[in-house]
Write an enzyme that holds these catalytic residues in place. Sequence first.
Site, mmCIF file in Angstrom:
data_model
loop_
_atom_site.group_PDB
_atom_site.id
_atom_site.type_symbol
_atom_site.label_atom_id
_atom_site.label_comp_id
_atom_site.label_asym_id
_atom_site.label_seq_id
_atom_site.Cartn_x
_atom_site.Cartn_y
_atom_site.Cartn_z
ATOM 1 N N ARG A 1 0.836 -1.205 0.000
ATOM 2 C CA ARG A 1 0.000 0.000 0.000
ATOM 3 C C ARG A 1 0.873 1.259 0.000
ATOM 4 O O ARG A 1 0.531 2.257 -0.643
ATOM 5 C CB ARG A 1 -0.937 0.006 1.203
ATOM 6 C CG ARG A 1 -2.017 -1.081 1.220
ATOM 7 C CD ARG A 1 -2.845 -1.145 -0.026
ATOM 8 N NE ARG A 1 -3.826 -2.231 0.037
ATOM 9 C CZ ARG A 1 -3.581 -3.509 -0.300
ATOM 10 N NH1 ARG A 1 -2.380 -3.886 -0.711
ATOM 11 N NH2 ARG A 1 -4.536 -4.419 -0.233
ATOM 12 N N GLU B 1 2.066 1.580 -3.437
ATOM 13 C CA GLU B 1 0.979 2.102 -4.271
ATOM 14 C C GLU B 1 0.850 3.617 -4.096
ATOM 15 O O GLU B 1 0.569 4.347 -5.056
ATOM 16 C CB GLU B 1 -0.335 1.406 -3.892
ATOM 17 C CG GLU B 1 -1.489 1.714 -4.816
ATOM 18 C CD GLU B 1 -2.719 0.880 -4.477
ATOM 19 O OE1 GLU B 1 -2.679 -0.359 -4.647
ATOM 20 O OE2 GLU B 1 -3.720 1.460 -4.008
ATOM 21 N N SER C 1 14.745 15.048 1.256
ATOM 22 C CA SER C 1 15.786 14.082 1.618
ATOM 23 C C SER C 1 15.179 12.874 2.322
ATOM 24 O O SER C 1 14.306 13.022 3.175
ATOM 25 C CB SER C 1 16.808 14.737 2.546
ATOM 26 O OG SER C 1 17.781 13.791 2.952
#
Lengths: 153, 153, 153, 153, 153, 153, 153, 153, 153, 153
Positions: F94, F97, F120
């Site tokens: 997830r 995703e 960063s």
Amino acid sequence: AEPFSQLPPILHRLHEAKAFKGLSFESLAKTLGRNEVYTASLFYGQAKPTLEDIAGLSKALGVDEQGIIDEVGSHWWPNRGIGGAIPQDPVIYRLYEGVIVYGHPIKSIIHEKFGDGIMSMIDCKVNVDRKPDPKGDRVVITFDGKFLSYSQN
Amino acid sequence: AEPFSQLPPILHRLHEAKAFKGLSFESLAKTLGRNEVYTASLFYGQAKPTLEDIAGLSKALGVDEQGIIDEVGSHWWPNRGIGGAIPQDPVIYRLYEGVIVYGHPIKSIIHEKFGDGIMSMIDCKVNVDRKPDPKGDRVVITFDGKFLSYSQN
Amino acid sequence: AEPFSQLPPILHRLHEAKAFKGLSFESLAKTLGRNEVYTASLFYGQAKPTLEDIAGLSKALGVDEQGIIDEVGSHWWPNRGIGGAIPQDPVIYRLYEGVIVYGHPIKSIIHEKFGDGIMSMIDCKVNVDRKPDPKGDRVVITFDGKFLSYSQN
Amino acid sequence: AEPFSQLPPILHRLHEAKAFKGLSFESLAKTLGRNEVYTASLFYGQAKPTLEDIAGLSKALGVDEQGIIDEVGSHWWPNRGIGGAIPQDPVIYRLYEGVIVYGHPIKSIIHEKFGDGIMSMIDCKVNVDRKPDPKGDRVVITFDGKFLSYSQN
Amino acid sequence: AEPFSQLPPILHRLHEAKAFKGLSFESLAKTLGRNEVYTASLFYGQAKPTLEDIAGLSKALGVDEQGIIDEVGSHWWPNRGIGGAIPQDPVIYRLYEGVIVYGHPIKSIIHEKFGDGIMSMIDCKVNVDRKPDPKGDRVVITFDGKFLSYSQN
Amino acid sequence: AEPFSQLPPILHRLHEAKAFKGLSFESLAKTLGRNEVYTASLFYGQAKPTLEDIAGLSKALGVDEQGIIDEVGSHWWPNRGIGGAIPQDPVIYRLYEGVIVYGHPIKSIIHEKFGDGIMSMIDCKVNVDRKPDPKGDRVVITFDGKFLSYSQN
Amino acid sequence: AEPFSQLPPILHRLHEAKAFKGLSFESLAKTLGRNEVYTASLFYGQAKPTLEDIAGLSKALGVDEQGIIDEVGSHWWPNRGIGGAIPQDPVIYRLYEGVIVYGHPIKSIIHEKFGDGIMSMIDCKVNVDRKPDPKGDRVVITFDGKFLSYSQN
Amino acid sequence: AEPFSQLPPILHRLHEAKAFKGLSFESLAKTLGRNEVYTASLFYGQAKPTLEDIAGLSKALGVDEQGIIDEVGSHWWPNRGIGGAIPQDPVIYRLYEGVIVYGHPIKSIIHEKFGDGIMSMIDCKVNVDRKPDPKGDRVVITFDGKFLSYSQN
Amino acid sequence: AEPFSQLPPILHRLHEAKAFKGLSFESLAKTLGRNEVYTASLFYGQAKPTLEDIAGLSKALGVDEQGIIDEVGSHWWPNRGIGGAIPQDPVIYRLYEGVIVYGHPIKSIIHEKFGDGIMSMIDCKVNVDRKPDPKGDRVVITFDGKFLSYSQN
Amino acid sequence: AEPFSQLPPILHRLHEAKAFKGLSFESLAKTLGRNEVYTASLFYGQAKPTLEDIAGLSKALGVDEQGIIDEVGSHWWPNRGIGGAIPQDPVIYRLYEGVIVYGHPIKSIIHEKFGDGIMSMIDCKVNVDRKPDPKGDRVVITFDGKFLSYSQN
């Protein structure tokens, strides 16, 4: 994607003419006096047509002969191989599955019957036949290739 | 890597016993009353042996029957597929090349002869034969699979 | 990319006409007398329309029948499979995740209930239903496929 | 390779004990009072057992309870997903093929029936049933998952 | 390649109009009354605009409303996911690196705080903020997603 | 596979001791006076422990301090990154995703708020919090990283 | 393929104008008052030009300034990264080989000289110089990047 | 995984002895009279030690000379290249990013300064230096490789 | 796909003119006073033509010289490498197979004959010859490349 | 990793014995009366030794003959192909680069000299020679393979 989308455009024309005339590869193969899989391979850019093949295709399909020669004539050599490394279409995937599952057993048997070497995929005839069967007709695909022995002396 | 390195260890034992006895898959297939490619597939974990197969293998190879049952008995189901997605061994690669080069022509011909569907790789018999030829003997590999029609009504 | 970008262009036309008419696959399926997933599959080039399907689509969508026949008529065979090997769209990825996570448990249960074989994805009906639930309605996807037994005798 | 080769070793023990006792996932599921696919998932490290599940498995299989707790007890969380990105085993590949071929049609229908969102694979029940059919029994796999609506306000 | 090269062409128009008007996603989000990341997602085809969103975008950007509706209106559903599996752009790669490096630690902490389940990426709000810092201002990215518990009973 | 299977073996020992003592990363983080994600990262070989961290871990977990120093002491530097390029575990997927779907929108907003540069992932604090919500508690993951401006003069 | 085939078309124009005028990146860099690699990066869409850069490029190359602004002006942000994951061109592959072969030794030395952290590729100057050598002149490529320390307290 | 897990085991011994003695590659390089990156490369199996190198390493590290000779002596040749095709460790990834982002600009400049050819990665010296800087010290990595001209006459 | 589909368009023109004139690479190489493989490489964008090469090609093929200069003149540098990482065409695959199968043996022999280093593929002449043989003529491909010694002092 | 790590263990023994005796493949090849590359291929499991080869190796290396027979005797068939699809070692990569860069030119010339077919990699002799050259000695690698004509009639 459509399998001929990256082939020489004239092959797309041949597919269209074949569809328009309602011809099968089987009947075209007879017209050309050629193997059926070889004939279909011409349409997918997987075999190199002879000038006789081109003349025959032109006549059977009503496509201008010079147009075919211009694109896939004697100067042209097939860049064989279509699609990604792992086929997605189920018909073709099943053949791939045959390689992944039965590849090692087949290899062992080739070695036992012939020794160290391979079945040529260059000097190889491929046939697709329909075998009637009361439980459901069967597809019979045959690869008939010359055995090539490893030679490293 | 060796193709059986990740298979149930008993299969490695069967390979060793077969080598020690100098038996071929062809003779073992006759002993078991089985197809030769099926018999070889048992050794590569690509088919599920029946108890009769196991008894036959145990007897022919001199490997303890219970040991075979413990690893690949009725509770065991093959996880089919060996090796990476693209074969590197030349014998097996040639079969793969057959799929990459002739896959689309074969697919077209199957559709023309049968309609929309596939050749089953499940209900499929595979044979490897040696065909004598004065120009060099030939390997004949046959896939004989039931045609399955797409059904989506 | 848009999933129909590499399909026969007429399918893009069908999508547009469907959107313009505000029709759902559910209503089109009823009009065609077809399964809903099958109907949607026609629009994505994942099923082969019959001539009746084409006539029905032409009438329902107001798209010229011959134009559909020219591109996806009886000479045309689907090249099934859309997109990359690992889906990125979350809706489709969840289905993929179901295969990656529950594939082995499902396989084990199929073997225990049926023996050595597979669920056919060719002779398979797929349904997508909405199930009301006070805690939030549920999607119910059903794959109903014929069991095919391994046959290697 | 065998699917449990990289899982916690105790799961391999559970598989062996289940085989030795000749138990099916169906009967174990009834013993545990659990869904059958969930039960099978425990054996493949794809679900997190409760302490009740562990007690039930220990009793049913005759495996030391503390040994199970030590490896997959309350401190353990499944790392879900088994095998490579594209399944090779034909049973699991067919499910994958279902995603590759029918993924977009299913997605479209979910959107038409529910709007913009997904079927959850987390709040999802999976069932595998055997449906008798005179033309050959059928496997019926059901994914019953909560619809989740995209929320980005 | 440019990230919108494979998206519906109207989205490219929206990008151009936004650039021409010198608008930021922040100001557009206020105009639409929407979350900023959601607003940007509309331009990349990663969210589904409501008709109100489309009206607002049309007005703010001076792009014909019907043109937007024709391409990404109510009939259109996003095919989410842009670019290859491993991002190359350094901004996006750093997020990916966050997943590769901190994914397992984050997973462990989610399990310890919530139990077995996931953070939803569907019911999830994403924010990007600028936090002043004398040593150099900081980017603060927040994923605020509903916890979903695994349910397999 | 288990995520620590290829890490220095002492980390596996730390996981076991933590499980045996029933400690959470949250409580260990308090004991060490460290950020919770940092603390979990130590257990997965994704951060470099200071000697104070090692002393604290040794004391809290009852693991021999010299043993930890021998494997992950001052001479040791993390080889960051665990697992394949595309995560399979749903919790981690997830997050991935999130990158695939929202990566470009996030990138655009970072540029609009900061100019050309990146957040960063080295000077970055990561937090995982539980936010109560009557509709279901929420996971809040925060990446708080220094903005770095591209400098090429 | 040509490396700029997927970049904003104006960059192709800049390449053409540079070729037509016979200018080198070295001379253009002097004209712009910029680093040479930075200047070349502008032509490959790997750096963001300032308005001064654009004015300078327009003047030096005789390309319409507004045309450049329209495509890569202040609204545009580079999507950095060109080509596949593994370079095929031998010049670029050698750099990649440097990473694959010397990456771990370089990493170890960075850690020994600086501690736990990285060399920034964002705050990094890259130079390519020609060093005369009687045995054959040498290419000297320098990456001069700020050390960034891991900070996770 | 640890980068030396698949290297000749003696290299692991050398790493351990170096850590135990608290030696840096910099000091070892001075002892051997060798370049520092070369020295580190010996420990990662990326360079072939001379017998003098081996004698020096044996003495400096207190590792049996014959043991080193047995594994990486004159009969041994490095199999260069460590890890996957795309590095995951952030230190090494930044170098890779330098290739992906600046590869084409560097290539263009090499061609402009030298003509058609490459920078050799075989006849190439690599240095890693620390450059003090009030805004934060900098890592300076230099590749100094012979230019090789394409020769195809 | 056709191998020149992504090359500078003028190369496609050269291929066409060569086909139209019925010239072989062998005869063109003689006309240019060049190696045959080098000459063929020019047509595939794998070598950089000199101005003399361009003049010669223009004259021999009847293609406008300036048109060639505009696309692949002195400002142009080849981006070498054609096609995917693993060739599919059987002719090229066989060469690849040679690398996969005989790569390590060849490497060992190079090291034994020359020491630690490589055969340059930059300073390398490639020849393809036809060797008559009563059992079937043979292709003889020769790579004649300078040995480059590793130098890291 | 070391290239023989996954080969039959006896091959590792042969490598060790060869190193211990200080023998080169060149001298072993003379002892066996075999081609040098063939001889080296035996050590990497890329060729099938005859019983005479095994006897010769046993005698020359002082390795027990039966031990060799047990592992790579007449029952054993090479699984050819070592390492990943894209070589990382620079020696082997240069060969691969030769295929990627010169593959299409070589293919064209083979077709022009022989017609439609391939150079066999099965009936192929490979040689590696050292050619003295005042500018630096050269490696000459020769592939001498039978031309195989496509036959599909």
